[in-house]
Write a protein that holds these residues in place. Structure first.
Motif, short mmCIF file in Angstrom:
data_model
loop_
_atom_site.label_atom_id
_atom_site.label_comp_id
_atom_site.label_asym_id
_atom_site.label_seq_id
_atom_site.Cartn_x
_atom_site.Cartn_y
_atom_site.Cartn_z
N ALA A 52 -3.78 6.54 -5.21
CA ALA A 52 -3.81 5.18 -4.66
C ALA A 52 -4.92 5.06 -3.62
CB ALA A 52 -2.47 4.83 -4.04
N PHE A 110 -8.34 2.71 -3.90
CA PHE A 110 -8.67 1.73 -2.87
C PHE A 110 -10.07 1.99 -2.30
CE2 PHE A 110 -8.73 -0.20 1.31
CZ PHE A 110 -8.15 -1.44 1.07
N TRP A 156 -1.57 -2.86 -0.68
CA TRP A 156 -1.78 -2.01 -1.84
C TRP A 156 -0.87 -0.77 -1.79
CZ3 TRP A 156 -3.38 -1.50 -6.58
CH2 TRP A 156 -3.81 -0.27 -7.09
N SER A 157 -0.76 -0.16 -0.62
CA SER A 157 0.04 1.06 -0.50
C SER A 157 1.53 0.78 -0.70
CB SER A 157 -0.19 1.73 0.86
OG SER A 157 0.24 0.87 1.93
N ALA A 177 2.65 -1.71 -2.75
CA ALA A 177 2.86 -2.48 -3.97
C ALA A 177 3.41 -1.60 -5.10
CB ALA A 177 1.52 -3.09 -4.41
N ASP A 178 3.93 -2.26 -6.10
CA ASP A 178 4.33 -1.57 -7.33
C ASP A 178 3.07 -1.38 -8.17
OD1 ASP A 178 5.41 -0.56 -9.63
OD2 ASP A 178 6.47 -2.40 -10.20
N ARG A 179 2.34 -0.31 -7.89
CA ARG A 179 1.02 -0.12 -8.49
C ARG A 179 1.10 0.16 -9.99
NH1 ARG A 179 1.00 2.31 -3.64
NH2 ARG A 179 1.35 4.38 -4.55
N VAL A 199 0.27 -2.86 -11.87
CA VAL A 199 -1.07 -3.44 -11.68
C VAL A 199 -1.99 -2.93 -12.78
CG1 VAL A 199 -3.05 -3.63 -10.15
CG2 VAL A 199 -0.73 -3.61 -9.20
N PRO A 207 -6.73 -2.86 -10.94
CA PRO A 207 -6.70 -2.70 -9.47
C PRO A 207 -7.77 -3.52 -8.74
CG PRO A 207 -6.43 -0.58 -10.55
CD PRO A 207 -6.78 -1.56 -11.63
N TYR A 223 -6.75 -7.15 -8.57
CA TYR A 223 -5.61 -7.27 -7.67
C TYR A 223 -6.06 -7.20 -6.22
CZ TYR A 223 -1.34 -5.92 -5.19
OH TYR A 223 -0.29 -5.86 -4.29
#
Length: 295
Positions: free
Chosen positions: A6, A10, A42-43, A45-47, A50, A53, A56
């Motif tokens: 993650a 980012f 972002w950290s 979120a339900d990545r 997504v 990315p 988003y």
């Protein structure tokens, strides 16, 4: 997706997010705050849900920047003297190899354009930045802003018309801009008014931004005579222990003046037909903090 992954994702998109936020806000500290808030979103979120990315993260960053713009009162109501954006280091390097793309990015972050963007509504500014600077399709912008595509096209057209009507037209040759900066600097240092005037267009404009924190004109100076005599006066007064450095700021060459090793001012010019048409001098110390470690 692991935490490390993650973070990597980012960080991969951070330059784009900072570019969007800065063009939206005109101040690096505000842009960095928005990007940091985007990281928190972002950290948490339900990545796994997504699929894209970058899209988003740009959507989150844009919405946060719009909220920030809406919270801040108009700078013109509270700011002392003319307002200019905070200088932004824009050495795109190999990340933007295409000459046309580089020119678009540079123009969208120029001081002249960012000043015009200040007069747009937050939504107009967001649409303009996403469309003109980053080339997002209208449908994607509409999804990001939760607006209909027709409404986004209308916002884009209104913003583009506004910017085109107010954006000055300048020559963009960086070598010429740097040469003229060096020539006016040398003429001012020598007290050569004739040589200084030779670098300035008759209707040149000088915009000084001090925020009331340093010495700078509290009004825009217009005409080569007024600007030339002001610059000579500054040169005679001098800057203690001054050093001069060229670097790329806001898409073009700029002069960074240090005093005692600390940033004192930034000078950048726009050129038309071989003469300086506009000169920007930024002396607000709050806007020079990010340049302390440059060079």
């Amino acid at each position: 997706m692991t935490t490390d992954t993650a973070t990597d994702v980012f960080e991969e998109h951070r330059p784009v997010l900072l570019g969007v936020a800065y063009r939206m806000l005109g101040r690096l500290a505000d842009a960095e705050d928005v990007v940091q808030e985007a990281w928190l979103r972002w950290s948490g979120a339900d990545r796994a849900a997504v699929r894209e990315p970058r899209g988003y993260l740009v959507r989150v960053t844009t919405r946060l920047a719009i909220d920030r713009l809406r919270q801040v009162k108009s700078r013109g109501e509270t700011y002392v003297g003319p307002w200019l954006p905070e200088p932004y280091v824009t050495d795109f390097g190999d990340a933007v190899p295409d000459t046309a793309e580089r020119a678009v990015l540079a123009d969208s972050v120029s001081l002249a354009v960012l000043v015009v963007l200040e007069s747009l509504s937050p939504l107009e500014r967001a649409v303009f930045v996403l469309r003109e600077a980053f080339g997002y399709p209208y449908a994607e912008i509409a999804a990001m802003l939760e607006r209909g595509e027709a409404a986004v096209r209308q916002l884009a057209g209104r913003a583009r018309k506004h910017v085109d009507e107010r954006r000055p037209r300048y020559d963009v040759d960086p070598a010429q801009r740097r040469d003229l900066t060096e020539r006016f600097l040398a003429a001012a240092a020598e007290g050569d008014l004739a040589g200084l005037l030779a670098t300035l267009a008759p209707d040149v404009r000088l915009v000084g931004d001090s925020g009331g924190r340093s010495k700078a004109p509290l009004r825009v100076l217009e005409s080569s005579d007024k600007v030339g005599r002001f610059l000579l006066g500054v040169a005679r007064q001098g800057v203690p222990d001054a050093t001069f450095h060229f670097l790329e700021l806001n898409g073009g060459p700029a002069l960074l003046v240090r005093s005692g090793g600390k940033p004192d001012s930034v000078v950048q010019v726009d050129v038309v037909d071989g003469r300086i048409q506009s000169m920007y001098i930024i002396r607000n110390p709050d806007k020079l903090v990010s340049l302390a470690g440059v060079l």
